[in-house]
Design a protein around this motif. Structure first.
Motif, PDB file in Angstrom:
ATOM      1  N   SER A 269       0.616  -1.162  -0.206  1.00  0.00           N
ATOM      2  CA  SER A 269      -0.143   0.005  -0.070  1.00  0.00           C
ATOM      3  C   SER A 269       0.790   1.221  -0.056  1.00  0.00           C
ATOM      4  CB  SER A 269      -0.847  -0.175   1.261  1.00  0.00           C
ATOM      5  OG  SER A 269      -1.819   1.389   1.259  1.00  0.00           O
ATOM      6  N   ASN A 272       2.143   1.732  -3.375  1.00  0.00           N
ATOM      7  CA  ASN A 272       1.039   2.396  -4.214  1.00  0.00           C
ATOM      8  C   ASN A 272       0.828   3.928  -3.925  1.00  0.00           C
ATOM      9  OD1 ASN A 272      -2.378   2.813  -3.980  1.00  0.00           O
ATOM     10  ND2 ASN A 272      -1.558   1.924  -6.174  1.00  0.00           N
ATOM     11  N   ARG A 307      -9.510   3.637  -4.531  1.00  0.00           N
ATOM     12  CA  ARG A 307      -9.188   2.345  -4.347  1.00  0.00           C
ATOM     13  C   ARG A 307     -10.240   1.294  -4.700  1.00  0.00           C
ATOM     14  NH1 ARG A 307      -4.414   1.866   0.120  1.00  0.00           N
ATOM     15  NH2 ARG A 307      -2.681   2.552  -1.134  1.00  0.00           N
ATOM     16  N   ASP A 311     -11.038  -1.281  -7.862  1.00  0.00           N
ATOM     17  CA  ASP A 311     -11.327  -2.653  -7.704  1.00  0.00           C
ATOM     18  C   ASP A 311     -12.588  -3.064  -8.362  1.00  0.00           C
ATOM     19  OD1 ASP A 311      -9.031  -2.866  -6.417  1.00  0.00           O
ATOM     20  OD2 ASP A 311      -9.892  -2.915  -4.209  1.00  0.00           O
ATOM     21  N   GLN A 342      -5.404   6.926 -12.622  1.00  0.00           N
ATOM     22  CA  GLN A 342      -5.305   5.636 -12.500  1.00  0.00           C
ATOM     23  C   GLN A 342      -6.299   4.770 -13.338  1.00  0.00           C
ATOM     24  OE1 GLN A 342      -4.177   4.459  -8.420  1.00  0.00           O
ATOM     25  NE2 GLN A 342      -4.641   6.554  -8.098  1.00  0.00           N
TER      26      GLN A 342
END
Length: 590
Positions: A269, A272, A307, A311, A342
């Motif tokens: 993490s 990231n 995030r 996902d 992203q």
């Protein structure tokens, strides 16, 4: 045998079985006990135990971990730098490293490395590409370490931080820990960081850009700061939120704040965050032209938002609609910029190299100039802006940018119906992500823009365009929609929200992710206007007095009072100033 006082035992009982286990088993309810819990948990999750003796206070590096990293991943360079002993070659390298961090900041140095003489030196290896054994081997060569009682000061050797965490010997975060069982909390940690006598911002470790973030932590709350400036240090909440407000939910399996080191600060993490979130941006004052650097670290809800969206998209692919209800004060500009960056390159399946990219183009729909600038600043950290971002201001720009391969296109709410036509008809074979910042409209300050905003709600523009296509059964299926708004209307909830069964069999809708107005108020980012709204109550009290006073004619007195409250120049001017100041500070501000 436990040595807890009666008050500590009572506090332990109130904090649940896990804390009772810690306090009763370890017999240490001090901040040192909390420090040991965090340290042990981080080591269990892949961090290496650091030794405070290995920290070089002059150059602000853990020499042992830096040497181990270079010898493992770049053995030839490691050998030539002569890092085992103190010598001119090593000092030259460390001085160059110190200078580069001072000018560029630790984030950029970690990402891009440095050049010393003929050597291009990598200082970090990022997330390995799926299926790439070599990149996985290099990533494994990274040294993620955590050090307790870090003595950092050249002048005051006795001064130490509770904890410091390092990547390949380079400090990226510091911790001050407090424990409610000793009658100290996160605000005491903030006060310690903010007191120049205890944490002098002139210390090398506390210089701007030297560390990515500084955490103030207790067993119930977390706060963070990206630049220590003495009393001017600005610590932001880094809490999960609880009951739609501030704070953290009860944790039956541990401390309320253990998400910080168990989820946020794992090696993966942390990598990231370094790769995709942490950044230094340059802001220019429009009036003075003065430029200032600002370091940014994501708040908890921003990380959670981006995030969870990535996902979900990775799992479900193109075609979903997402409603993101984030209040003013949530940092939507950064959240949208991080999301846009992203979504580009996001792959389906397991993210393997052979998996197809989910989106060809990301289109951001906004009328805020500040968001244009924020996206540019964010993308500039990771790739070339000119070849990646396009601003569709004129007719034909959208098609030109799509066909030329622009990855991110920024357009306006007014062009939304045309965008649907363009991507749904002319470019049906391509896949798009539409990020809609529809809660803000034409905020240029001109009278015409204000009138337009009053009669035309941007949410309605979005909803009308989508409803027309749905009615005609021409809903665009080659796009995913990410709609940000602070206070969604019912139409918006139904259009973008997640459906769930409500009472009496009725279908209800809710946002995919929320950062509520209540949490923003609790955390001090916006003002609770109802708390300070007094004119109505005052007017009612005046009217009641008149009703019971036989000396005044009720109708005449009421008319005069209303005229004063509603039409008096002074009252109107004060109200207008309050409204404009609040709008500029909390709505227009990034």
């Amino acid at each position: 045998m436990s040595t807890n006082t009666p008050n500590e035992k009572l506090a332990v009982q109130e904090k649940g079985s896990f804390y009772k286990k810690i306090a009763g088993g370890v017999s240490d309810t001090s901040e040192g006990g909390l420090e040991k819990i965090i340290f042990d948990d981080m080591v269990d999750r892949g961090w290496r135990a650091g030794d405070a003796k290995d920290y070089d206070r002059e150059y602000c590096v853990d020499l042992v971990k830096l040497r181990d990293f270079l010898n493992t991943t770049q053995p030839k360079i490691g050998e030539e730098l002569l890092l085992d002993t103190d010598n001119p070659t090593r000092r030259k390298f460390l001085a160059r490293l110190e200078k580069e961090i001072g000018s560029r900041g630790i984030i950029d140095v970690i990402r891009r490395g440095i050049k010393v003489d003929q050597h291009d030196i990598e200082l970090f290896y990022g997330t390995p590409s799926p299926g790439n054994a070599k990149s996985a081997e290099l990533f494994a060569g990274n040294r993620f370490s955590v050090t307790r009682q870090l003595r950092y000061s050249l002048d005051e050797s006795g001064r130490s931080l509770d904890m410091g965490i390092f990547v390949n010997g380079l400090p990226i975060a510091t911790f001050e820990l407090k424990n409610n069982l000793t009658n100290q909390d996160v605000d005491d940690a903030v006060a310690q960081y903010s007191d120049p006598r205890q944490r002098n911002p002139k210390e090398r470790l506390f210089a701007f850009g030297r560390c990515i973030v500084h955490f103030a932590v207790d067993d119930q709350q977390v706060k963070m700061c990206t630049e220590l400036k003495g009393k001017k240090s600005w610590f932001l909440p880094f809490d999960q939120g609880w009951n739609d407000g501030a704070g953290n939910p009860p944790n039956p399996n541990g401390l309320k704040t253990d998400y910080l080191w168990k989820k946020i600060l794992t090696p993966e993490s942390t990598t990231n965050i370094i790769e995709n979130y942490a950044q230094i941006v340059v802001e220019k004052n429009k009036k003075t032209g003065q430029k200032t650097r600002k370091q940014i670290f994501p708040r908890y809800h921003q990380l959670s938002l981006v995030r969870s969206l990535l996902d979900n998209v990775r799992e479900r692919g193109v075609g979903r609609r997402y409603l993101l209800q984030h209040s003013a004060g949530s940092g939507k500009s950064n959240s949208i910029a991080w999301l846009a960056h992203q979504l580009i390159g996001l792959r389906g399946g397991k993210g393997e190299a052979f998996d197809a990219e989910i989106f060809d183009t990301v289109i951001v729909i906004t009328d805020r100039t500040i968001l244009d600038q924020q996206i540019d600043a964010t993308i500039r950290q990771f790739m070339q802006v000119g070849s990646t971002v396009g601003h569709a201001k004129r007719s034909g720009d959208l098609r030109k940018f799509i066909e030329s391969g622009k990855k991110i296109i920024i357009s306006t709410v007014q062009k939304f119906p045309f965008i649907l036509d363009e991507i749904g008809d002319s470019h049906r074979g391509r896949k798009f992500a539409l990020i809609i910042d529809e809660a803000h409209s034409s905020q240029g300050g001109k009278v015409a823009a204000a009138v337009n905003e009053a009669i035309s709600d941007p949410e309605d523009t979005i909803n009308d365009a989508l409803e027309k296509r749905m009615a005609a059964r021409k809903m665009v299926t080659n796009a995913s929609y990410f709609a940000f708004t602070a206070t969604p209307k019912n139409r918006t909830l139904e259009m973008f929200g997640d459906a769930f069964p409500g009472p009496e069999g009725k279908t209800k809708h809710r946002p995919f992710h929320t950062y509520t107005m209540k949490q923003a108020i609790d955390e001090g980012f916006i003002i609770d206007v109802l708390k300070y709204y007094t004119p109505v109550a005052s007017y009612c009290r005046l009217e009641s007095v008149v009703e019971t006073d036989p000396m005044f004619d009720r109708k005449r007195a009421q008319k005069k009072l209303r005229k004063y409250v509603e039409r008096h120049d002074h009252a109107i001017r004060l109200k207008a100033e309050i409204m404009v100041d609040h709008f500029q500070q909390y709505v227009l501000a990034p």
